[in-house]
Design a protein around this motif. Structure first.
Motif, PDB file in Angstrom:
ATOM      1  N   ALA A 279      -4.219   0.195  -4.036  1.00 35.60           N
ATOM      2  CA  ALA A 279      -4.936   1.040  -3.373  1.00 35.60           C
ATOM      3  C   ALA A 279      -6.676   1.378  -2.929  1.00 35.60           C
ATOM      4  O   ALA A 279      -6.540   1.455  -2.347  1.00 35.60           O
ATOM      5  CB  ALA A 279      -4.535   2.526  -4.395  1.00 35.60           C
ATOM      6  N   ALA A 280      -7.860   0.253  -3.749  1.00 39.95           N
ATOM      7  CA  ALA A 280      -8.642   0.373  -3.103  1.00 39.95           C
ATOM      8  C   ALA A 280      -9.027  -0.198  -1.997  1.00 39.95           C
ATOM      9  O   ALA A 280      -9.768   0.431  -1.342  1.00 39.95           O
ATOM     10  CB  ALA A 280      -9.489   0.115  -4.381  1.00 39.95           C
ATOM     11  N   GLY A 281      -8.200  -1.103  -2.064  1.00 35.05           N
ATOM     12  CA  GLY A 281      -8.071  -1.999  -0.572  1.00 35.05           C
ATOM     13  C   GLY A 281      -7.376  -1.801   0.058  1.00 35.05           C
ATOM     14  O   GLY A 281      -7.496  -1.803   2.045  1.00 35.05           O
TER      15      GLY A 281
ATOM     16  N   THR B  95      -5.245  -5.539   4.556  1.00 40.71           N
ATOM     17  CA  THR B  95      -6.127  -5.086   3.701  1.00 40.71           C
ATOM     18  C   THR B  95      -7.325  -5.081   4.499  1.00 40.71           C
ATOM     19  O   THR B  95      -7.673  -5.413   4.884  1.00 40.71           O
ATOM     20  CB  THR B  95      -6.607  -5.478   2.242  1.00 40.71           C
ATOM     21  OG1 THR B  95      -7.168  -6.530   2.614  1.00 40.71           O
ATOM     22  CG2 THR B  95      -5.337  -4.676   1.241  1.00 40.71           C
ATOM     23  N   THR B  96      -8.224  -3.622   4.472  1.00 37.67           N
ATOM     24  CA  THR B  96      -9.459  -3.434   4.746  1.00 37.67           C
ATOM     25  C   THR B  96     -10.762  -3.721   4.565  1.00 37.67           C
ATOM     26  O   THR B  96     -11.376  -4.294   5.208  1.00 37.67           O
ATOM     27  CB  THR B  96      -9.897  -2.434   5.311  1.00 37.67           C
ATOM     28  OG1 THR B  96      -9.023  -1.307   5.015  1.00 37.67           O
ATOM     29  CG2 THR B  96      -7.986  -1.557   6.541  1.00 37.67           C
TER      30      THR B  96
ATOM     31  N   CYS C  36       0.492  -1.157  -0.266  1.00 39.43           N
ATOM     32  CA  CYS C  36      -0.113   0.205  -0.088  1.00 39.43           C
ATOM     33  C   CYS C  36       0.789   1.529  -0.123  1.00 39.43           C
ATOM     34  O   CYS C  36       2.278   0.870   0.598  1.00 39.43           O
ATOM     35  CB  CYS C  36      -0.807   0.244   1.370  1.00 39.43           C
ATOM     36  SG  CYS C  36      -1.841  -1.007   1.078  1.00 39.43           S
ATOM     37  N   GLY C  37       0.353   1.893  -0.618  1.00 38.87           N
ATOM     38  CA  GLY C  37       1.276   3.362  -1.131  1.00 38.87           C
ATOM     39  C   GLY C  37       1.327   3.468  -2.449  1.00 38.87           C
ATOM     40  O   GLY C  37       1.352   4.551  -2.986  1.00 38.87           O
ATOM     41  N   ALA C  38       2.309   2.696  -3.033  1.00 42.03           N
ATOM     42  CA  ALA C  38       2.285   2.289  -4.441  1.00 42.03           C
ATOM     43  C   ALA C  38       2.796   0.545  -4.679  1.00 42.03           C
ATOM     44  O   ALA C  38       3.414   0.257  -4.058  1.00 42.03           O
ATOM     45  CB  ALA C  38       3.945   3.214  -4.489  1.00 42.03           C
TER      46      ALA C  38
ATOM     47  N   THR D  45      -8.328  -6.560  -4.597  1.00 41.51           N
ATOM     48  CA  THR D  45      -7.691  -6.142  -5.158  1.00 41.51           C
ATOM     49  C   THR D  45      -7.235  -6.835  -6.409  1.00 41.51           C
ATOM     50  O   THR D  45      -6.496  -6.378  -7.268  1.00 41.51           O
ATOM     51  CB  THR D  45      -7.578  -4.806  -4.927  1.00 41.51           C
ATOM     52  OG1 THR D  45      -5.882  -4.505  -4.894  1.00 41.51           O
ATOM     53  CG2 THR D  45      -8.483  -4.347  -4.856  1.00 41.51           C
ATOM     54  N   PHE D  46      -7.104  -8.080  -6.745  1.00 42.81           N
ATOM     55  CA  PHE D  46      -6.320  -9.106  -7.352  1.00 42.81           C
ATOM     56  C   PHE D  46      -6.483  -8.593  -9.163  1.00 42.81           C
ATOM     57  O   PHE D  46      -7.080  -8.556  -9.686  1.00 42.81           O
ATOM     58  CB  PHE D  46      -6.032 -10.415  -7.066  1.00 42.81           C
ATOM     59  CG  PHE D  46      -5.882 -10.752  -5.649  1.00 42.81           C
ATOM     60  CD1 PHE D  46      -6.858 -10.789  -4.966  1.00 42.81           C
ATOM     61  CD2 PHE D  46      -4.801 -11.010  -5.438  1.00 42.81           C
ATOM     62  CE1 PHE D  46      -6.473 -11.468  -3.910  1.00 42.81           C
ATOM     63  CE2 PHE D  46      -4.066 -11.389  -4.565  1.00 42.81           C
ATOM     64  CZ  PHE D  46      -4.942 -11.817  -3.190  1.00 42.81           C
TER      65      PHE D  46
END
Length: 660
Positions: free
Chosen positions: A159-161, A148-149, A137-139, A153-154
């Protein structure tokens, strides 16, 4: 550790422990170039879940496609197995997914091998940390490993997760590594608080190795301050082509890096410092910001991406009263200037004549730009006919945020008087906007070099500063009675956090000793660097809450003039921008070993941009990185572009990309 041809690639894996974190390093035992595809070291495990189908996602952080036919995967409970990826080639910036051939445990590790048996990447997680998924996450490819929360997002960007906030430990990065005998590793803390690493570990690419503790390595390190660096020499030994993995005290992977044969000689460094992807350095800079000099990380042009790039978008008829103005006085770029490191293509990013106002019906004069670091979907723009705009993205264009003001807000000096010739813009540590003005447009032959503080949440169509600091008396050379001289004052301004100044060892010009923010209790959490168009110098101020100021001195940029200033947390650099006066250039500045702020690297603009009064420049925060790039935006004060009859005529904003 020296390279030993007789050892297999799977025989080298170790872990180093530093307070709560472990680092693992992998080294191949024969030259990877013999069988491994070019660019294999750029393939990263990007997301993994130990739920349902035990899916794994790989990401290509490099600039060329990489074939993965014959690659294998293992975990703690099974030996390397073949897998069936969604594609056998991963394009540059692309994703591939597959389901693990055998189940992944609630706490487990995943190792990816090339067809030649070289360890490519590895990730470990503690109990339930990969549910619903563990992702960067971040890039993508370079971000922090975080649980992830939301749903996984496979096959697409993570970013969305990702959670809204990255834990402090997730801000720590392997930043530089050498395999030249000393086998030194550098860690960098890009966060705002210290991180304890007393229980963290690292391991290399030899899977027979156990992880080593960072705290027991030399020199021993147990904590890294915000913005700080820590180095240690690997006790495992790092090979000519190898990998390094960092693991926290709970057994979760924090970061990793892989390098091809001799790719870490003299060192393998992140560019941009602390956030970008790795490349072989020209000079090792262990213990400080990476130099990132030498070859550009720009993707290699292809048949569909010409080396000169393309100028996209734009067009439209001028509105009534809109009057573009051509630039004059084009000068040379500073010696040593190098090509733009980002994408080649640029998009015209506003509607034609979008910034006409009652005091500026000609539509010109958009100058300073600044992304909001707390909300990167917001871009602030200031017009030197006394107007401020809050912009949001609509497709490829930046347009006024109608919920704030569809037509911009009118600026006044303290007390509600005058027409600030507002040129520069920055966001302070308190979230307020700080604008520079060089004149009062009601009296434009007289300089009025000020910095004004505005609350962006203030209601109404007119904004009056909460505080105002006047530095006019410091620049008597501008007070000649000539409006052109008065117009050579403060052009840009940047808020620079104290944490960066102290981490770099900046020497306070007032004391001759290391800068200590506590000596200036009313100044907030950072200093302000105002750029003077007259001679290209930066003037450093502490803006005190009681309305007074502290003047720290000046910084030479190596330019004859400066039009905008920003602090980019992604590169950890102050950036001084100059328009056609200095060849359309951006000088990235650092604190050197002597504690002095100096020019580091100067870049030109992308080749497709016009040469003119491109006075404003902003780089989006690193948190917005997608496929190794983030947005850069320029403003054309004269809205002239390439002139009448072209797609750029009447447009103020241009959007491109800058490397992460």
């Amino acid at each position: 550790m020296s390279y030993t041809p007789a050892r297999t690639a799977l025989a080298r894996a170790g872990v180093l422990t530093v307070s709560g974190l472990a680092v693992v390093a992998f080294a191949a035992t024969r030259p990877a170039a013999a069988a491994d595809p070019a660019g294999y070291q750029n393939i990263r495990i990007n997301e993994v879940t130990s739920s349902n189908n035990d899916t794994v996602e790989l990401y290509n952080a490099g600039s060329t496609p990489v074939g993965i036919s014959g690659w294998k995967v293992s975990d703690d409970g099974f030996s390397p197995q073949s897998f069936s990826p969604s594609s056998t080639t991963i394009p540059a910036g692309g994703f591939v997914t597959f389901n693990s051939p055998k189940g992944l445990g609630d706490s487990d590790k995943l190792v990816i091998y090339s067809a030649d048996g070289t360890v490519v990447d590895r990730v470990e997680w503690a109990t339930n940390k990969a549910k619903p998924a563990m992702a960067r996450c971040g890039a993508d490819g370079t971000g922090a490993w975080v649980t992830t929360t939301t749903a996984a997002t496979f096959g697409s960007a993570n970013a969305a997760g990702c959670p809204a906030t990255i834990p402090a430990a997730g801000k720590l990065r392997i930043n530089e590594v050498t395999s030249n005998g000393s086998d030194t590793v550098e860690l960098f803390n890009g966060g705002t608080s210290a991180v304890s690493i007393g229980s963290w570990k690292y391991v290399d690419g030899d899977t027979s190795h156990s992880a080593s503790s960072i705290s027991s390595s030399s020199p021993s390190t147990t904590s890294i301050a915000a913005g700080g660096y820590a180095t240690f020499n690997s006790t495992i030994g790092l090979g000519g082509n190898d990998a390094l993995f960092l693991i926290d005290g709970s057994g979760n992977t924090i970061d990793s890096v892989t390098w091809m044969l001799d790719g870490a000689k003299p060192s393998d460094e992140r560019c941009a410092n602390g956030t970008g992807w790795f490349r072989t350095a020209t000079t090792a800079t262990l213990g400080g910001a990476n130099s990132c000099s030498g070859a550009s990380p720009t993707p290699t042009p292809t048949s569909t991406q010409p080396s000169t790039g393309q100028l996209l978008g734009g067009g439209g008829a001028l509105t009534s009263g809109c009057t573009p103005e051509a630039a004059t006085g084009t000068g040379s770029a500073p010696a040593g200037t190098v090509a733009w490191p980002g994408g080649l293509d640029v998009t015209i990013a506003d509607n034609v004549c979008a910034f006409t106002t009652s005091t500026g019906p000609e539509g010109r004069d958009v100058s300073g730009l600044a992304f909001d670091p707390s909300n990167p979907s917001t871009l602030w723009a200031v017009k030197n006919k006394s107007w401020l705009f809050k912009l949001v993205k609509s497709g490829t264009k930046w347009i006024p945020d109608a919920s704030w003001s569809a037509t911009g807000k009118h600026l006044r000096f303290a007390g509600g008087s005058g027409e600030p010739d507002a040129e520069g813009l920055t966001i302070g540590g308190n979230g307020h906007l700080y604008l520079t003005s060089e004149r009062d447009n009601d009296h434009n032959t007289v300089p009025k070099d000020t910095i004004m503080e505005f609350d962006p949440a203030a209601t109404g169509s007119t904004l009056t500063p909460l505080r105002q600091w006047d530095m006019t008396s410091q620049f008597p050379q501008l007070d000649t009675g000539d409006k052109d001289d008065a117009n050579l004052g403060f052009e840009g301004v940047a808020y620079v956090p104290d944490s960066w100044l102290t981490a770099g060892g900046w020497i306070d010009p007032l004391t001759g000793a290391a800068y200590n923010p506590a000596n200036y209790p009313l100044h907030g959490s950072g200093l302000f660097f105002a750029g003077l168009e007259w001679d290209g110098t930066l003037h450093i101020y502490g803006l005190n809450s009681d309305g007074t100021l502290t003047t720290f001195g000046t910084v030479a940029t190596g330019k004859t003039s400066v039009m905008d200033v920003l602090f980019d947390a992604g590169t950890q650099r102050i950036v001084a921008t100059c328009d056609n006066t200095c060849g359309e250039t951006h000088t990235f500045m650092k604190v050197n070993a002597a504690g002095v702020i100096v020019a580091d690297t100067t870049y030109t603009n992308p080749a497709v941009l016009p040469v003119g009064n491109l006075e404003g420049f902003a780089i989006a925060p690193a948190a917005t990185c997608v496929n190794g790039a983030r947005e850069a935006v320029w403003s054309d004060d004269g809205v002239w572009g390439f002139g009448s009859g072209t797609s750029s005529y009447g447009h103020a904003l241009y959007s491109g990309t800058f490397p992460c």
